[in-house]
Design an enzyme around this catalytic site. Structure first.
Site, PDB file in Angstrom:
ATOM      1  N   LYS A  88      43.477  30.222  47.721  1.00 44.62           N
ATOM      2  CA  LYS A  88      43.152  31.153  48.803  1.00 44.62           C
ATOM      3  C   LYS A  88      42.230  30.473  49.818  1.00 44.62           C
ATOM      4  O   LYS A  88      41.316  29.735  49.435  1.00 44.62           O
ATOM      5  CB  LYS A  88      42.462  32.383  48.196  1.00 44.62           C
ATOM      6  CG  LYS A  88      42.237  33.529  49.168  1.00 44.62           C
ATOM      7  CD  LYS A  88      41.655  34.730  48.420  1.00 44.62           C
ATOM      8  CE  LYS A  88      41.420  35.925  49.301  1.00 44.62           C
ATOM      9  NZ  LYS A  88      40.844  37.067  48.569  1.00 44.62           N
ATOM     10  N   SER A 125      43.294  41.429  49.162  1.00 38.01           N
ATOM     11  CA  SER A 125      43.379  40.424  50.197  1.00 38.01           C
ATOM     12  C   SER A 125      44.021  39.109  49.770  1.00 38.01           C
ATOM     13  O   SER A 125      44.446  38.347  50.627  1.00 38.01           O
ATOM     14  CB  SER A 125      41.973  40.157  50.726  1.00 38.01           C
ATOM     15  OG  SER A 125      41.185  39.544  49.722  1.00 38.01           O
ATOM     16  N   SER A 135      40.909  42.525  45.123  1.00 37.52           N
ATOM     17  CA  SER A 135      41.713  41.591  45.914  1.00 37.52           C
ATOM     18  C   SER A 135      42.544  40.584  45.118  1.00 37.52           C
ATOM     19  O   SER A 135      43.381  39.885  45.688  1.00 37.52           O
ATOM     20  CB  SER A 135      40.832  40.831  46.903  1.00 37.52           C
ATOM     21  OG  SER A 135      40.548  41.649  48.015  1.00 37.52           O
TER      22      SER A 135
END
Lengths: 471, 97
Positions: free
Chosen positions: A75, A150, A174
């Site tokens: 990420k 996310s 997330s």
């Protein structure tokens, strides 16, 4: 199934090589990621590391490093030295990380190969990846739908079959919600189990990094590599911070029945009750529990997180790094830089955080929310005297359509089951519990197991039994 | 939440807002604040001992230099929007009368 375990076996048995796997991953990205957009950056030079790893296996050096030659996606709010770290924000569009996050240095040391940086909601604020400054990621299982967020790019990268695992971060769900939307395993560790050094801070008292994988065993493997005390993060826990959990044959699960009402999709509810039946068949006990505060955690969360966001994001001011817009004086440089660099959700949250922390409102909002947080921890402690795990759906719905959730408050309510976990700092595991049909597409939905502080290994043990063993 | 309040918050948070943003944020933030205000009914006024985030306190480490001198200086300097030699250039803070 594409797992770290199976890749490892194939590498050691010389059935395939890291170079071959990395080349396939890069080719797959080239072919399919134009549509999905899970990646913000692709590291073509991963091939060089893969060559080295291939040579290491050839020369019999492979057995000591648990992730040697395994391709991973990271990420883009986790710093990798020399790579772009954008947080999916315009304000860091051209920012190159100057050091490795602890998570990254540990994965490198274990032999992992990073093949790219994944898309996300800007600074991890959102539940759909629609808040990325660089465009939405599509759900590989149905491209009309979001992958969740996310960590939507990380979930997309695994669901596409590019990598067997990806790293995400979880501040209020997330990792877990995108795992649920994409049919994956996701793990949020006990707060402090994994160092936050080198993670872009969102809610410092809530953030943890963890894996998204295809099986629980892989999540455990990655977690064990990245977890542990770090002098660079004083909140990391030691092996004696919490008592060692007991691994048992049969467990007691608590279901907060009153919690399964507002906004919960009927089909998700059905899948959840079917999962309860499965647990009973496997010899576990399921009881009803009452967690009145836990159920109201969302309000406390959206005060605490906005407060921490407004403080943490004060650092993006156009002075030392990142975007800098010209202005007539210092304050106009700040104002124009932040106006241009931040997207709407980030601005909204900074403003809300500023409000709840401002003089005259602090006690009514932030003070109360912190009180509730303390009370929630107490409530959980009592419940964990009776049950081993708390069981909830991971998200109230399956993956929704891109553009469907326009109201920010409605989007926040996606996090109803996941945020109490971050507020109290306990660990939670999600894996698929079933499928629901939407527009004649079969979509996965996840179940969430919540354990007491420090019981991460207990979650892996039960997860392997209930999920991995049935694969 | 009124527009004036949002303008004030934006000033505190150092964010310039467009008129459209101001309109939208005023509406959306009011809805969110109404929702989170339910927190007030969850606790009385009794003082509960300060809640903690984690379970570790007073974690110390020796105050020693951990990096080689200049090991990342070049990289950090190259991220700065404007430099002069090894200095960061910023706007004047104190205004002359």
């Amino acid at each position: 199934m594409f797992t770290i375990k199976s890749l490892r076996e194939q590498f050691l048995a010389k059935k395939t090589t890291p170079l071959q796997v990395v080349e396939e991953a890069l080719a797959k990205i080239k072919k399919e990621d134009g549509e999905i957009h899970a990646f913000l950056d692709v590291y073509e030079d991963a091939k060089e590391l893969a060559k080295q790893a291939t040579a290491d296996y050839d020369e019999g050096r492979g057995s000591d490093l648990p992730l040697l030659g395994i391709p991973l996606a990271i990420k883009n709010n986790i710093l990798i030295k020399g790579r772009r770290a954008t947080g999916a924000s315009k304000i860091l569009e051209n920012y190159i990380a100057t050091y490795d996050a602890t998570v990254i240095s540990r994965l490198k040391k274990a032999g992992a190969i990073f093949i790219g940086a994944t898309n996300m909601d800007e600074f991890a604020m959102g539940g759909s990846t629609e808040n990325s400054a660089f465009g939405v990621t599509k759900n590989p299982l149905d491209t009309k739908r979001v992958p969740g967020g996310s960590s939507g790019g990380s979930a997309g990268a695994v669901a596409m079959g590019v990598v067997p695992a990806a790293i995400g971060t979880d501040t209020g769900g997330s990792i877990r919600q995108p795992a649920s939307f994409c049919g994956l395993v996701g793990f949020k560790p006990t707060y402090g189990a994994v160092s936050r050094y080198g993670l872009m801070a969102m809610g410092s008292s809530l953030d943890q990094a963890g894996p998204l994988t295809n099986c629980v065993a892989d999540a455990e493997l990655i977690h064990n590599v990245i977890a542990g005390v770090d002098t660079m993060d004083a909140t990391t826990i030691t092996s004696d911070t919490y008592p060692e959990p007991k691994i048992k044959e049969a467990y007691t699960f608590g279901v907060p029945k009153n919690f399964l009402t507002e906004g919960l999709d009927e089909d998700v509810k059905k899948a959840f009750f079917a999962h309860i039946e499965l647990l009973k068949t496997l010899g576990h006990t399921v009881v009803d529990v009452d967690l009145p505060l836990f159920e109201k955690g969302l309000a406390a969360y959206y005060i605490v997180v906005q407060a921490e966001i407004s403080s943490n994001l004060a650092r993006y001011d156009g002075m030392r790094y990142g975007l800098s817009m010209p202005g007539t004086d210092l304050i106009s440089v700040y104002q124009k830089t932040r106006a241009t660099g931040f997207g709407p959700e980030v601005k909204r949250r900074i403003l809300l955080g500023t409000y709840v922390l401002s003089s005259g409102y602090y006690d009514a909002y932030y003070g109360k929310a912190q009180q509730v947080r303390g009370m929630m921890r107490k409530e959980l402690k009592e419940i964990f005297k009776i049950v081993d795990f708390i069981l909830t759906p991971t998200a109230p719905t399956p993956a929704f359509k891109i553009g469907e959730q326009e109201d920010p408050l409605a989007m926040y309510k996606q996090d109803i089951f996941t945020v109490p976990v971050n507020l109290t700092g306990v660990p939670a595991l999600t894996f698929p519990m079933g499928k629901v049909i939407r527009d004649s597409v079969s979509l996965p939905v996840g179940v969430q197991y919540i354990a007491s502080h420090g019981c991460d290994s207990q979650l892996f043990a039960i997860g392997k039994k209930v999920y991995d063993d049935q694969l | 939440m009124t527009k004036e309040e949002v303008i004030h918050l934006a000033k505190l948070a150092r964010i310039e807002l467009s008129n459209t943003e101001l309109e939208n944020f005023t509406k959306e933030m009011s809805a969110i604040l109404t929702y989170v205000s339910s927190i007030k009914e969850m606790v009385g006024d009794e003082v509960i001992s300060a809640p903690t985030v984690g379970d570790r306190f007073n974690v110390f480490r020796p105050d020693v230099v951990t990096n080689e001198p200049d090991s990342t200086t070049k990289e950090i300097l190259s991220e700065m929007p404007q430099t002069e030699g090894r200095y960061l250039v910023v706007k004047k803070i104190l205004q002359s009368e």
